[in-house]
Motif scaffolding. Structure first.
Motif, PDB file in Angstrom:
ATOM      1  N   ARG A  10      31.851  35.453 -46.909  1.00  0.00           N
ATOM      2  CA  ARG A  10      32.072  34.163 -47.552  1.00  0.00           C
ATOM      3  C   ARG A  10      30.778  33.365 -47.695  1.00  0.00           C
ATOM      4  NH1 ARG A  10      34.399  29.386 -46.561  1.00  0.00           N
ATOM      5  NH2 ARG A  10      33.901  29.548 -44.364  1.00  0.00           N
ATOM      6  N   ARG A  11      29.885  33.555 -46.736  1.00  0.00           N
ATOM      7  CA  ARG A  11      28.651  32.780 -46.740  1.00  0.00           C
ATOM      8  C   ARG A  11      27.520  33.499 -47.467  1.00  0.00           C
ATOM      9  NH1 ARG A  11      26.965  31.112 -41.052  1.00  0.00           N
ATOM     10  NH2 ARG A  11      27.658  33.202 -40.503  1.00  0.00           N
ATOM     11  N   GLY A  12      26.760  32.751 -48.236  1.00  0.00           N
ATOM     12  CA  GLY A  12      25.605  33.306 -48.938  1.00  0.00           C
ATOM     13  C   GLY A  12      24.544  33.777 -47.953  1.00  0.00           C
ATOM     14  N   SER A  13      23.654  34.632 -48.420  1.00  0.00           N
ATOM     15  CA  SER A  13      22.665  35.206 -47.503  1.00  0.00           C
ATOM     16  C   SER A  13      21.287  35.300 -48.138  1.00  0.00           C
ATOM     17  CB  SER A  13      23.128  36.585 -47.033  1.00  0.00           C
ATOM     18  OG  SER A  13      23.344  37.449 -48.135  1.00  0.00           O
ATOM     19  N   PHE A  14      20.298  35.380 -47.258  1.00  0.00           N
ATOM     20  CA  PHE A  14      18.921  35.651 -47.676  1.00  0.00           C
ATOM     21  C   PHE A  14      18.227  36.362 -46.525  1.00  0.00           C
ATOM     22  CE2 PHE A  14      16.214  32.517 -45.372  1.00  0.00           C
ATOM     23  CZ  PHE A  14      17.205  31.744 -44.787  1.00  0.00           C
ATOM     24  N   MET A  15      16.992  36.782 -46.736  1.00  0.00           N
ATOM     25  CA  MET A  15      16.276  37.501 -45.685  1.00  0.00           C
ATOM     26  C   MET A  15      14.920  36.869 -45.392  1.00  0.00           C
ATOM     27  SD  MET A  15      16.914  41.488 -46.693  1.00  0.00           S
ATOM     28  CE  MET A  15      18.391  42.359 -46.119  1.00  0.00           C
ATOM     29  N   LEU A  16      14.536  36.939 -44.132  1.00  0.00           N
ATOM     30  CA  LEU A  16      13.168  36.638 -43.733  1.00  0.00           C
ATOM     31  C   LEU A  16      12.560  37.955 -43.251  1.00  0.00           C
ATOM     32  CD1 LEU A  16      13.654  33.274 -41.811  1.00  0.00           C
ATOM     33  CD2 LEU A  16      12.651  33.595 -44.082  1.00  0.00           C
ATOM     34  N   VAL A  17      11.369  38.248 -43.712  1.00  0.00           N
ATOM     35  CA  VAL A  17      10.740  39.519 -43.384  1.00  0.00           C
ATOM     36  C   VAL A  17       9.333  39.256 -42.846  1.00  0.00           C
ATOM     37  CG1 VAL A  17       9.998  41.756 -44.286  1.00  0.00           C
ATOM     38  CG2 VAL A  17      12.051  40.662 -45.203  1.00  0.00           C
ATOM     39  N   GLU A  18       9.062  39.819 -41.680  1.00  0.00           N
ATOM     40  CA  GLU A  18       7.734  39.714 -41.076  1.00  0.00           C
ATOM     41  C   GLU A  18       6.962  40.982 -41.417  1.00  0.00           C
ATOM     42  OE1 GLU A  18       6.701  36.927 -39.051  1.00  0.00           O
ATOM     43  OE2 GLU A  18       4.766  37.895 -39.418  1.00  0.00           O
ATOM     44  N   LEU A  19       5.828  40.821 -42.068  1.00  0.00           N
ATOM     45  CA  LEU A  19       5.032  41.965 -42.487  1.00  0.00           C
ATOM     46  C   LEU A  19       3.710  41.989 -41.742  1.00  0.00           C
ATOM     47  CD1 LEU A  19       5.660  41.534 -46.302  1.00  0.00           C
ATOM     48  CD2 LEU A  19       6.544  43.411 -44.901  1.00  0.00           C
ATOM     49  N   SER A  20       3.456  43.115 -41.053  1.00  0.00           N
ATOM     50  CA  SER A  20       2.173  43.299 -40.369  1.00  0.00           C
ATOM     51  C   SER A  20       1.628  44.667 -40.747  1.00  0.00           C
ATOM     52  CB  SER A  20       2.350  43.263 -38.860  1.00  0.00           C
ATOM     53  OG  SER A  20       3.160  42.174 -38.485  1.00  0.00           O
ATOM     54  N   GLU A  21       0.318  44.782 -40.765  1.00  0.00           N
ATOM     55  CA  GLU A  21      -0.324  46.056 -41.091  1.00  0.00           C
ATOM     56  C   GLU A  21       0.138  47.145 -40.127  1.00  0.00           C
ATOM     57  OE1 GLU A  21      -3.649  46.707 -42.876  1.00  0.00           O
ATOM     58  OE2 GLU A  21      -4.030  44.688 -43.627  1.00  0.00           O
ATOM     59  N   ASP A  22       0.377  48.337 -40.661  1.00  0.00           N
ATOM     60  CA  ASP A  22       0.723  49.514 -39.859  1.00  0.00           C
ATOM     61  C   ASP A  22       2.005  49.357 -39.046  1.00  0.00           C
ATOM     62  OD1 ASP A  22      -1.657  50.707 -40.768  1.00  0.00           O
ATOM     63  OD2 ASP A  22      -2.798  49.733 -39.168  1.00  0.00           O
ATOM     64  N   GLU A  23       2.833  48.388 -39.413  1.00  0.00           N
ATOM     65  CA  GLU A  23       4.127  48.252 -38.734  1.00  0.00           C
ATOM     66  C   GLU A  23       5.232  48.195 -39.766  1.00  0.00           C
ATOM     67  OE1 GLU A  23       4.581  45.214 -35.688  1.00  0.00           O
ATOM     68  OE2 GLU A  23       2.476  45.492 -35.149  1.00  0.00           O
ATOM     69  N   LYS A  24       6.392  48.729 -39.389  1.00  0.00           N
ATOM     70  CA  LYS A  24       7.548  48.629 -40.276  1.00  0.00           C
ATOM     71  C   LYS A  24       7.918  47.143 -40.410  1.00  0.00           C
ATOM     72  CE  LYS A  24       8.687  53.028 -41.038  1.00  0.00           C
ATOM     73  NZ  LYS A  24       8.749  53.580 -42.399  1.00  0.00           N
ATOM     74  N   PRO A  25       8.417  46.749 -41.582  1.00  0.00           N
ATOM     75  CA  PRO A  25       8.812  45.347 -41.734  1.00  0.00           C
ATOM     76  C   PRO A  25       9.944  44.965 -40.780  1.00  0.00           C
ATOM     77  CG  PRO A  25       9.487  46.667 -43.640  1.00  0.00           C
ATOM     78  CD  PRO A  25       8.589  47.526 -42.805  1.00  0.00           C
ATOM     79  N   ALA A  26       9.827  43.784 -40.179  1.00  0.00           N
ATOM     80  CA  ALA A  26      10.889  43.269 -39.308  1.00  0.00           C
ATOM     81  C   ALA A  26      11.766  42.339 -40.151  1.00  0.00           C
ATOM     82  CB  ALA A  26      10.294  42.526 -38.135  1.00  0.00           C
ATOM     83  N   VAL A  27      13.011  42.740 -40.325  1.00  0.00           N
ATOM     84  CA  VAL A  27      13.897  42.063 -41.284  1.00  0.00           C
ATOM     85  C   VAL A  27      14.998  41.283 -40.566  1.00  0.00           C
ATOM     86  CG1 VAL A  27      15.486  42.436 -43.217  1.00  0.00           C
ATOM     87  CG2 VAL A  27      13.500  43.939 -42.924  1.00  0.00           C
ATOM     88  N   THR A  28      15.184  40.032 -40.972  1.00  0.00           N
ATOM     89  CA  THR A  28      16.304  39.236 -40.452  1.00  0.00           C
ATOM     90  C   THR A  28      17.168  38.783 -41.625  1.00  0.00           C
ATOM     91  OG1 THR A  28      14.744  38.341 -38.837  1.00  0.00           O
ATOM     92  CG2 THR A  28      16.906  37.297 -38.967  1.00  0.00           C
ATOM     93  N   LEU A  29      18.445  39.126 -41.560  1.00  0.00           N
ATOM     94  CA  LEU A  29      19.390  38.646 -42.573  1.00  0.00           C
ATOM     95  C   LEU A  29      20.003  37.350 -42.061  1.00  0.00           C
ATOM     96  CD1 LEU A  29      21.065  39.283 -45.242  1.00  0.00           C
ATOM     97  CD2 LEU A  29      22.810  40.150 -43.676  1.00  0.00           C
ATOM     98  N   ILE A  30      19.980  36.327 -42.894  1.00  0.00           N
ATOM     99  CA  ILE A  30      20.507  35.021 -42.479  1.00  0.00           C
ATOM    100  C   ILE A  30      21.614  34.566 -43.430  1.00  0.00           C
ATOM    101  CG2 ILE A  30      19.921  32.579 -42.095  1.00  0.00           C
ATOM    102  CD1 ILE A  30      17.056  33.570 -41.438  1.00  0.00           C
ATOM    103  N   ARG A  31      22.741  34.128 -42.842  1.00  0.00           N
ATOM    104  CA  ARG A  31      23.854  33.578 -43.639  1.00  0.00           C
ATOM    105  C   ARG A  31      23.788  32.068 -43.582  1.00  0.00           C
ATOM    106  NH1 ARG A  31      26.778  37.502 -46.496  1.00  0.00           N
ATOM    107  NH2 ARG A  31      26.373  39.468 -45.430  1.00  0.00           N
ATOM    108  N   ILE A  32      24.057  31.432 -44.710  1.00  0.00           N
ATOM    109  CA  ILE A  32      23.995  29.957 -44.721  1.00  0.00           C
ATOM    110  C   ILE A  32      25.395  29.360 -44.735  1.00  0.00           C
ATOM    111  CG2 ILE A  32      21.744  29.885 -45.840  1.00  0.00           C
ATOM    112  CD1 ILE A  32      23.247  29.074 -48.426  1.00  0.00           C
TER     113      ILE A  32
END
Ligand SMILES: [Mn+2]
Length: 160
Positions: free
Chosen positions: A138-160
């Protein structure tokens, strides 16, 4: 570097207020908008004061300098950004991942389905869902992604 990913706001830019007041969203140094509607990215840019990279969705009209796909380079990562309707994403993400691979990207970002998704393979495939018209919850969503060299992206899904 932290970035925000949003898609399918479909002109309902009021929801950006809730999005930007979510924990961590204010720290995003850049935003990606995966289309529908591309002009909404102007509003987001104004609200955040940060650059917003956008592509055209299937509901978008021609916009000067905005394309169906683009590649963004951040912190040693290459992100292939597209709306998704041209890559058969309602079926699966194989065609999208292949396009990302061909453009030398390690991350593919799309929208269109209004269903959030995170797939991990040689390509990290991300769909933030729709911030305004979710079809998965029911709630809309977006993502915050932390990007660092030589590391897989750290992804957070957030519902508003
Ligand atoms: Mn669409």
């Amino acid at each position: 570097m932290k970035i925000g990913i949003v898609s399918d706001s479909h002109g309902d830019v009021r929801v950006f207020e809730d999005m930007l007041s979510a924990f961590g969203a204010a720290d995003a140094e850049m935003w990606l908008h995966a289309g529908d509607f591309a002009p909404d990215a102007d509003v987001l840019e104004e609200m955040t004061g940060k650059p917003v990279v956008r592509v055209l969705g299937n509901c978008d009209f021609h916009m000067e300098g905005v394309y169906d796909e683009t590649v963004v380079e951040i912190a040693g990562h290459r992100i292939f950004l597209t709306h998704g309707h041209l890559f058969n994403v309602r079926f699966d993400t194989a065609m999208l991942a292949e396009a990302a691979r061909e453009s030398g990207a390690d991350i593919a970002v799309y929208g269109h389905t209004h269903i959030a998704l995170e797939e991990r393979g040689d390509i990290t495939v991300l769909n933030p869902g729709s911030i305004a018209r979710p079809r998965d919850e029911r709630r809309g969503s977006f993502m915050l992604v932390e990007l660092s060299e030589d590391e897989k992206p750290a992804v957070t899904l957030i519902r508003i």
